[in-house]
Design a protein around this motif. Sequence first.
Motif, PDB file in Angstrom:
ATOM      1  N   ASP A 244     -25.684  23.758  32.557  1.00 26.21           N
ATOM      2  CA  ASP A 244     -25.848  23.154  31.158  1.00 26.21           C
ATOM      3  C   ASP A 244     -25.056  21.945  30.837  1.00 26.21           C
ATOM      4  OD1 ASP A 244     -27.250  25.287  30.392  1.00 26.21           O
ATOM      5  OD2 ASP A 244     -25.616  26.765  30.090  1.00 26.21           O
ATOM      6  N   MET A 245     -25.080  20.832  31.756  1.00 23.75           N
ATOM      7  CA  MET A 245     -24.712  19.647  31.454  1.00 23.75           C
ATOM      8  C   MET A 245     -25.556  18.959  30.472  1.00 23.75           C
ATOM      9  SD  MET A 245     -21.904  19.404  33.602  1.00 23.75           S
ATOM     10  CE  MET A 245     -21.816  17.637  33.805  1.00 23.75           C
ATOM     11  N   SER A 246     -24.845  18.144  29.533  1.00 18.17           N
ATOM     12  CA  SER A 246     -25.437  17.596  28.278  1.00 18.17           C
ATOM     13  C   SER A 246     -25.043  16.120  28.051  1.00 18.17           C
ATOM     14  CB  SER A 246     -25.195  18.504  27.107  1.00 18.17           C
ATOM     15  OG  SER A 246     -23.673  18.601  26.787  1.00 18.17           O
ATOM     16  N   THR A 247     -24.355  15.604  29.109  1.00 15.11           N
ATOM     17  CA  THR A 247     -24.205  13.903  29.047  1.00 15.11           C
ATOM     18  C   THR A 247     -24.999  13.163  29.622  1.00 15.11           C
ATOM     19  OG1 THR A 247     -22.595  14.073  30.989  1.00 15.11           O
ATOM     20  CG2 THR A 247     -21.701  14.735  28.992  1.00 15.11           C
ATOM     21  N   TRP A 248     -26.585  13.238  29.496  1.00 14.78           N
ATOM     22  CA  TRP A 248     -27.448  12.296  29.902  1.00 14.78           C
ATOM     23  C   TRP A 248     -28.108  11.852  28.696  1.00 14.78           C
ATOM     24  CZ3 TRP A 248     -31.314  13.995  34.227  1.00 14.78           C
ATOM     25  CH2 TRP A 248     -31.956  12.841  34.657  1.00 14.78           C
ATOM     26  N   ASP A 249     -27.961  10.485  28.531  1.00 15.51           N
ATOM     27  CA  ASP A 249     -28.606   9.956  27.378  1.00 15.51           C
ATOM     28  C   ASP A 249     -30.195  10.118  27.602  1.00 15.51           C
ATOM     29  OD1 ASP A 249     -26.281   8.718  26.591  1.00 15.51           O
ATOM     30  OD2 ASP A 249     -26.573   6.994  27.987  1.00 15.51           O
ATOM     31  N   ASN A 250     -30.699  10.790  26.396  1.00 13.49           N
ATOM     32  CA  ASN A 250     -32.066  10.611  26.020  1.00 13.49           C
ATOM     33  C   ASN A 250     -32.796  11.823  26.560  1.00 13.49           C
ATOM     34  OD1 ASN A 250     -32.134   8.189  24.712  1.00 13.49           O
ATOM     35  ND2 ASN A 250     -32.384   6.981  26.734  1.00 13.49           N
ATOM     36  N   CYS A 251     -31.843  12.834  27.482  1.00 12.86           N
ATOM     37  CA  CYS A 251     -32.306  13.959  27.917  1.00 12.86           C
ATOM     38  C   CYS A 251     -31.660  15.241  26.935  1.00 12.86           C
ATOM     39  CB  CYS A 251     -31.779  14.178  29.197  1.00 12.86           C
ATOM     40  SG  CYS A 251     -32.413  15.677  30.298  1.00 12.86           S
ATOM     41  N   ASP A 252     -32.959  15.776  26.433  1.00  7.54           N
ATOM     42  CA  ASP A 252     -32.541  16.718  25.476  1.00  7.54           C
ATOM     43  C   ASP A 252     -32.709  17.997  25.964  1.00  7.54           C
ATOM     44  OD1 ASP A 252     -35.120  16.438  25.202  1.00  7.54           O
ATOM     45  OD2 ASP A 252     -35.055  15.955  22.970  1.00  7.54           O
ATOM     46  N   VAL A 253     -32.901  18.391  27.244  1.00  9.32           N
ATOM     47  CA  VAL A 253     -33.001  19.785  27.737  1.00  9.32           C
ATOM     48  C   VAL A 253     -31.787  20.034  28.805  1.00  9.32           C
ATOM     49  CG1 VAL A 253     -35.424  19.742  27.713  1.00  9.32           C
ATOM     50  CG2 VAL A 253     -34.474  18.928  29.693  1.00  9.32           C
ATOM     51  N   PRO A 254     -31.391  21.343  28.829  1.00 12.55           N
ATOM     52  CA  PRO A 254     -30.287  21.864  29.913  1.00 12.55           C
ATOM     53  C   PRO A 254     -30.431  21.226  31.101  1.00 12.55           C
ATOM     54  CG  PRO A 254     -30.902  23.412  28.460  1.00 12.55           C
ATOM     55  CD  PRO A 254     -32.094  22.647  28.472  1.00 12.55           C
ATOM     56  N   VAL A 255     -29.428  20.521  31.626  1.00 12.13           N
ATOM     57  CA  VAL A 255     -29.420  20.123  33.095  1.00 12.13           C
ATOM     58  C   VAL A 255     -28.664  20.652  34.011  1.00 12.13           C
ATOM     59  CG1 VAL A 255     -29.225  17.780  34.534  1.00 12.13           C
ATOM     60  CG2 VAL A 255     -30.340  18.020  32.287  1.00 12.13           C
ATOM     61  N   TYR A 256     -28.985  21.114  35.094  1.00  7.81           N
ATOM     62  CA  TYR A 256     -28.159  21.481  36.180  1.00  7.81           C
ATOM     63  C   TYR A 256     -27.702  20.370  37.210  1.00  7.81           C
ATOM     64  CZ  TYR A 256     -26.492  24.653  40.154  1.00  7.81           C
ATOM     65  OH  TYR A 256     -25.505  24.892  41.514  1.00  7.81           O
ATOM     66  N   VAL A 257     -26.606  20.361  37.603  1.00  6.76           N
ATOM     67  CA  VAL A 257     -25.999  19.343  38.408  1.00  6.76           C
ATOM     68  C   VAL A 257     -25.507  19.826  39.777  1.00  6.76           C
ATOM     69  CG1 VAL A 257     -24.559  17.140  38.876  1.00  6.76           C
ATOM     70  CG2 VAL A 257     -25.459  17.468  36.716  1.00  6.76           C
ATOM     71  N   ALA A 258     -25.826  19.359  40.855  1.00  8.22           N
ATOM     72  CA  ALA A 258     -25.184  19.854  42.237  1.00  8.22           C
ATOM     73  C   ALA A 258     -24.667  18.693  42.855  1.00  8.22           C
ATOM     74  CB  ALA A 258     -26.476  20.477  42.961  1.00  8.22           C
ATOM     75  N   LEU A 259     -23.489  18.803  43.301  1.00  7.90           N
ATOM     76  CA  LEU A 259     -22.736  17.846  43.912  1.00  7.90           C
ATOM     77  C   LEU A 259     -22.663  18.112  45.393  1.00  7.90           C
ATOM     78  CD1 LEU A 259     -19.786  17.356  41.470  1.00  7.90           C
ATOM     79  CD2 LEU A 259     -21.857  15.941  41.770  1.00  7.90           C
ATOM     80  N   MET A 260     -22.426  17.075  46.302  1.00 11.30           N
ATOM     81  CA  MET A 260     -22.358  17.211  47.554  1.00 11.30           C
ATOM     82  C   MET A 260     -21.284  16.442  48.032  1.00 11.30           C
ATOM     83  SD  MET A 260     -24.897  16.827  50.887  1.00 11.30           S
ATOM     84  CE  MET A 260     -25.499  18.401  50.933  1.00 11.30           C
ATOM     85  N   ARG A 261     -20.254  16.890  48.633  1.00 14.90           N
ATOM     86  CA  ARG A 261     -19.134  16.175  49.285  1.00 14.90           C
ATOM     87  C   ARG A 261     -19.198  15.994  50.668  1.00 14.90           C
ATOM     88  NH1 ARG A 261     -13.332  18.245  47.915  1.00 14.90           N
ATOM     89  NH2 ARG A 261     -14.166  19.744  49.362  1.00 14.90           N
ATOM     90  N   GLU A 262     -19.642  14.743  51.344  1.00 17.64           N
ATOM     91  CA  GLU A 262     -19.641  14.528  52.760  1.00 17.64           C
ATOM     92  C   GLU A 262     -18.351  13.890  53.390  1.00 17.64           C
ATOM     93  OE1 GLU A 262     -23.065  11.981  52.650  1.00 17.64           O
ATOM     94  OE2 GLU A 262     -24.474  13.396  52.504  1.00 17.64           O
TER      95      GLU A 262
END
Length: 480
Positions: free
Chosen positions: A339-357
């Motif tokens: 439920d990330m919501s800081t994406w401009d012009n995107c008005d649907v819930p977003v899941y963010v997956a991070l990878m640390r290499e």
Amino acid sequence: MLQELIVYKENKPVVKRALKDGRIEYLDLTRWDFIDKIFAFLISTKFFEWCQRTFPSPRKYECIPIWFLLSCLLQMKLHLTAAFHRLPGILRAGSILTRVKFNIGHKDGGFNYKNKKPRQSPIHQDTLRKYFKAVEAPKLERWYNTDVISWIRRHRGFDKQGIYILDHTFLVVPENKNYTQAARMPLDEHENIIDIRYLSEEERKKVKYKLCYGLTSLLHLLGSEKEPVYIYAGAHLGSGDQSPLKVGEKLVEGFVNTIGKGVMKILIIDRGFIDGSMISRFKKEYKIDTIVPLRANMELLEDAIGLTKVAFHQWEVYREQKDKDGKVIMREEVCGFSDMSTWDNCDVPVYVALMREWKKGEGEQIWGLASTIPFEKPHKAFDLYKVRASIEERHKQLKECWKIKKFSSPDFNLDATHVMFTLLTYTLIQLYLFRKNLQSLANKTIETLKQEERLGRDAVVVYAKQNFATFDVDEFAYIL
């Protein structure tokens, strides 16, 4: 005097009786190879009859059947050439014409009585070249993106998983001012775009601009994840400076409008297609979930990285490598946020997956994926995104093995024909492999397939009373 055209139809019972009675006209010893098997498959699906009805022919009157012209072009692609001067040699290659249900006798050759001299092959190379030069590129593209994909759908070319990859690549053309539809773009040695905004004045002067087309494609992964086959579900060839974002959006829209909602379920895209409003619309209107890598300067990525500093957050090991002494030399760790919501012009819930290499001697870096899919675990997002490597391999095959950027003419209609029929031929082979349960061969190059996939063997083509038939050598010997 009118020249005679002999058309032999396939009729094995009649020819077999004539062979037993010793009343045959002549015979050829030939070999059925991988290419002949492809044509046999197309015949069984009535592909050429369908082409005759749907192809956007530029001719009002047909001296030569459309299906025959298309079969000749497919033969050229299967022989990895865009040069029409090779056509006569290809058509004389033994078994090819018999696999399209009739053979053209070489008594005088030709499909009409306009030839003043006997010819070596059924049609002249210029006949084919001039025909496809007259086929308008937009109409050809529309035919592929609507009629062809509808035919693929009817022959089970799209599965329930619904995984598609949208991508863009450049096709460099020769330095010739007559390539009027091409544009100069800053490309590196691997033909990837160079972002000159971050270069100094001196660095910009060293950048080489290459004349190129832009190819945007929609690739479908059919079958299992371990042994998928690859179906091109849409494509557009245009100037190298065209916006891939706008073209890609139209390809997805066109696919949904043609095939219907619910077939495309997951769309994997690259950074060049990042657009919050487009992703939102795909999710809300078409029920298509999107997964995309984030740019380094995006606020969404920065916010997610900031959340990793919270005390209760934990990284999970995704993959690691150890040296012979058991010491870790490479580690990949993942985490995810819903439920990330800081994406401009995107008005649907977003899941963010991070990878640390982390790699020994190279330090640490973090990158991320955004998706409208609410993954339970972050590693599943990266598992899914891995399939995007498939399109990189397809681009490599198309350029190096299928010679898709080896253009024989600066005429855009001919170039579009070369590209679209290369994609079509590749797709038909993949569909054939899937239908014949030969998925393990789907990732092989066409040359390897022609060498290894020896499903056919030596055969005898027998002609009698304007009929022909093919016999296995053992069967032919037994009849004799």
